[in-house]
Design an enzyme around this catalytic site. Structure first.
Site, mmCIF file in Angstrom:
data_model
loop_
_atom_site.group_PDB
_atom_site.id
_atom_site.type_symbol
_atom_site.label_atom_id
_atom_site.label_comp_id
_atom_site.label_asym_id
_atom_site.label_seq_id
_atom_site.Cartn_x
_atom_site.Cartn_y
_atom_site.Cartn_z
ATOM 1 N N SER A 38 0.793 -1.229 0.000
ATOM 2 C CA SER A 38 0.000 0.000 0.000
ATOM 3 C C SER A 38 0.826 1.279 0.000
ATOM 4 C CB SER A 38 -0.934 0.014 1.204
ATOM 5 O OG SER A 38 -1.853 -1.022 1.101
ATOM 6 N N TYR B 158 3.343 2.317 -1.409
ATOM 7 C CA TYR B 158 3.745 2.771 -2.730
ATOM 8 C C TYR B 158 2.594 3.482 -3.454
ATOM 9 C CZ TYR B 158 5.792 2.452 -7.422
ATOM 10 O OH TYR B 158 6.300 2.737 -8.655
ATOM 11 N N GLU C 78 -8.362 17.614 2.858
ATOM 12 C CA GLU C 78 -9.147 16.433 2.493
ATOM 13 C C GLU C 78 -10.316 16.260 3.449
ATOM 14 O OE1 GLU C 78 -6.161 13.315 2.495
ATOM 15 O OE2 GLU C 78 -5.963 13.509 0.342
ATOM 16 N N HIS D 17 -13.651 2.363 -0.054
ATOM 17 C CA HIS D 17 -13.635 3.488 -0.991
ATOM 18 C C HIS D 17 -14.838 3.291 -1.913
ATOM 19 C CE1 HIS D 17 -12.389 6.211 -4.158
ATOM 20 N NE2 HIS D 17 -11.495 6.706 -3.317
ATOM 21 N N ARG E 203 -17.982 9.905 1.782
ATOM 22 C CA ARG E 203 -17.577 8.636 1.175
ATOM 23 C C ARG E 203 -18.332 7.417 1.755
ATOM 24 N NH1 ARG E 203 -11.243 7.007 2.055
ATOM 25 N NH2 ARG E 203 -10.907 8.547 0.471
ATOM 26 N N HIS F 63 -10.581 -0.590 1.527
ATOM 27 C CA HIS F 63 -9.487 0.359 1.332
ATOM 28 C C HIS F 63 -8.519 0.404 2.519
ATOM 29 C CE1 HIS F 63 -7.616 3.765 -0.540
ATOM 30 N NE2 HIS F 63 -7.966 4.616 0.399
ATOM 31 N N ARG G 119 -11.151 6.061 9.900
ATOM 32 C CA ARG G 119 -9.878 6.752 9.671
ATOM 33 C C ARG G 119 -10.101 8.061 8.922
ATOM 34 N NH1 ARG G 119 -5.860 6.390 4.802
ATOM 35 N NH2 ARG G 119 -7.847 6.116 3.749
#
Ligand SMILES: Cc1cc2nc3c(=O)[nH]c(=O)nc-3n(C[C@H](O)[C@H](O)[C@H](O)COP(=O)(O)OP(=O)(O)OC[C@H]3O[C@@H](n4cnc5c(N)ncnc54)[C@H](O)[C@@H]3O)c2cc1C
Length: 540
Positions: free
Chosen positions: A45, A47, A121, A237, A283, A344, A379
């Site tokens: 993850s 990366y 965000e 997600h 979301r 996610h 989160r």
């Protein structure tokens, strides 16, 4: 025939992502350190992180504000001490990375005092996300790896899959790991071990995570007797590309932000009947609505349509998505994009204290594998990389203060391969992988019910005994090891979800749709002793 090797290190770090590499660099150079990773860098993850890392850097922001935002997102289950600790460590962590040469995007307009370009965000009340263009994870990974490779005291084992921890009298003394190059099992003796194995989203059919996110560290720690917490809180997600050949490709939420509309297969819009903000709802609400429609209609995906915007606009704003979809013969300037929600982020994990210590002496955990108390029931975006950096440092500091390198390390038994044979039935493993991920998606996904969870538990138990049987009789392989871990993680998620008889944060159940004050605490499962049903839990 060549057999597995024996290694000895002061510290073994299982995981070469953001948490593992940061820990390696934070430890004293006098220590002999091994870093194990099961695959090359692109396979995990860290990366792929796009957005960035949250940190309080500007005068209009404060540790209090970052703390309040995180606690709000966490829906009552964050540990305030941990949240403050992380918020306070944000700025020094970013400074540390900058000194290592991390190419953060700079502010070109002279707006920010810190000099960094900051984005804002979901959930953040201020601009506090530092980033390296839209590929923060890649830049972070490359920066950390370059420094790790320069260190003489760190040895990187790129193709070693840790199988199980070795422990005696509740002290961790080493581990077994499969060397993928020669298929033998090596034994590693270690004075201290850090689990930094990432999350477990691969337990679901659809995930934004790369293939390596199979919850290995959580399963290993559980088998070794460590408590695990908050596993019911899986972040989904809302929009991942749905295509048989496209694995893990996220369709950014910015498409909805720019006017993208969600449609059913017959072309009808549906988000407006779930929330007055329609496609711009948060979301979790969007993911839940899509899931609801997919289950209600028995459809494989829904569609995200931005084709009403001009071709020039789409290509200028979403060049990567445009190109990637085109690779699969989907021209997003002319047709809607098939999408599904995707697992996610794993909010729960191995329970640790503020120094990253688990229940076993000498065993630490950092990053997505752990449950620190930062995320609570949900989160907040970009807090996860921050947590990797902060807890990697905390664990390294604690190890540096208490490690004693003078004593002899215990002699560890080699792995016994004499009783097992090569399997001629790999199809069993492949089938069980598919079955597990499918029922987790269908029964333990975004919207849950007691009935579906009970059904999933039954399936998980059956699969587990089949997999354990297979594990006991055949030589270990990478796929088998991951499957063995996934089924443990699946059971932990299901049991945690069953235990939480309310809806809170990322856990939503139709049987208890409201939050309840009776459940204002983390869900902690204990493999050693558990008041509810010790025998069943201990057997996971
Ligand atoms: C697409 C995507 C975008 C994201 N964007 C953001 C973002 O913008 N900001 C943010 O804060 N977070 C983001 N996240 C989440 C964040 O990237 C992860 O939480 C974080 O990178 C986890 O880091 P880690 O070091 O804990 O684990 P990982 O990066 O997953 O690394 C795990 C390591 O452990 C190794 N490993 C695993 N099991 C074993 C085993 N059995 N033996 C040996 N080695 C093992 C793996 O090979 C790997 O080296 C994103 C995640 C995804 C998937």
């Amino acid at each position: 025939m060549q057999k597995g090797q024996q290694h000895k290190f002061d510290v073994v770090i299982i995981g070469g992502g953001a948490a593992g590499l940061s820990a390696a660099l934070r430890l004293p150079t006098s220590l002999k350190i091994a870093v194990l990773a099961k695959k090359p860098g692109e396979e995990y993850s860290s990366y792929w992180a796009q957005g960035g890392i949250s940190a309080v850097l500007e005068p209009d922001d404060s540790i209090d504000l970052h703390t309040a935002d995180t606690m709000e997102a966490g829906a009552g289950l964050c540990d305030e001490q941990v949240v403050r600790f992380c918020a306070a460590a944000g700025k020094p962590s970013i400074e540390w990375l900058s000194k290592l040469g991390m190419p953060f995007t700079r502010d070109q307009q002279g707006i920010s005092e810190s000099g960094f370009h900051l984005t804002r965000e979901g959930g953040h009340s201020r601009r506090r996300v530092v980033h390296a263009a839209d590929a923060t994870g890649k830049a972070l990974q490359q920066t950390l790896e370059a420094h790790v490779l320069e260190r003489d005291n760190i040895r990187f084992f790129h193709q070693h899959i840790a199988i199980d921890l070795i422990h005696r009298e509740r002290k961790c003394v080493g581990l077994y790991a499969l060397n993928r190059k020669n298929q033998h099992v090596d034994v590693f003796g270690a004075r201290k071990i850090i689990l930094a194995t990432g999350g477990a989203s691969k337990v679901y059919l659809y995930t934004s995570n790369p293939d390596g996110s199979t919850g290995d560290g959580i399963a290993m720690a559980w088998r070794a007797g460590c408590r695990v917490a908050n596993m019911e809180f899986i972040q989904f997600h809302p929009t991942c590309l749905y295509h048989p050949e496209a694995k893990s490709f996220l369709i950014t939420e910015a498409i909805r932000g720019e006017g993208g509309i969600l449609l059913l297969p017959d072309g009808r819009r549906f988000m407006d009947s779930f929330d007055s903000r329609a496609e711009l709802a948060p979301r979790d609400i969007v993911a839940r609505a899509i899931d609801h429609e997919m289950k209600r209609l028995g459809i494989a995906c829904v569609y995200l349509d931005i084709s009403h915007k001009s071709r020039a606009f789409i290509k200028a704003h979403f060049p990567t998505i445009y190109q990637r979809c085109l690779d699969f013969d989907i021209d997003i300037t002319r047709q809607p994009i098939p999408v599904v929600p995707a697992a996610h982020y794993t909010c729960g994990g191995v329970l640790v204290d503020i120094n990253g210590r688990t229940d076993l002496e000498n065993l630490y955990a950092a990053g997505e594998v752990s449950c620190t108390g930062l995320h609570g029931a949900n989160r907040m975006a970009s807090n996860s990389l921050l947590e990797c950096l902060v807890f990697a440092e905390a664990a390294a500091r604690h190890i540096a203060a208490e490690i004693d390198t003078s004593g002899r390390m215990p002699v560890l038994e080699r792995w016994d391969e004499s009783q097992v044979t090569d399997s001629d039935e790999d199809i069993v493993v492949a089938h069980n992988w598919d079955e597990l991920r499918r029922f987790m998606w269908d029964y333990v996904g975004i919207v849950r019910t007691n009935k579906r969870l009970e059904r999933a538990l039954h399936r998980a138990e059956l699969l587990k005994s089949e997999i354990n049987d297979y594990y006991g009789n055949y030589k270990v392989s990478a796929d088998l090891l991951e499957l063995r871990n996934l089924v443990v993680v699946a059971e932990l998620i299901i049991r945690s979800a069953l235990a939480r008889r309310e809806s809170r944060g990322l856990h939503f159940t139709l049987d208890y749709p409201e939050p309840s004050d009776d459940f204002l605490a983390p869900t902690i499962l204990d493999p050693v002793q558990n008041g509810r049903s010790p025998a069943r839990l201990a057997s996971i």
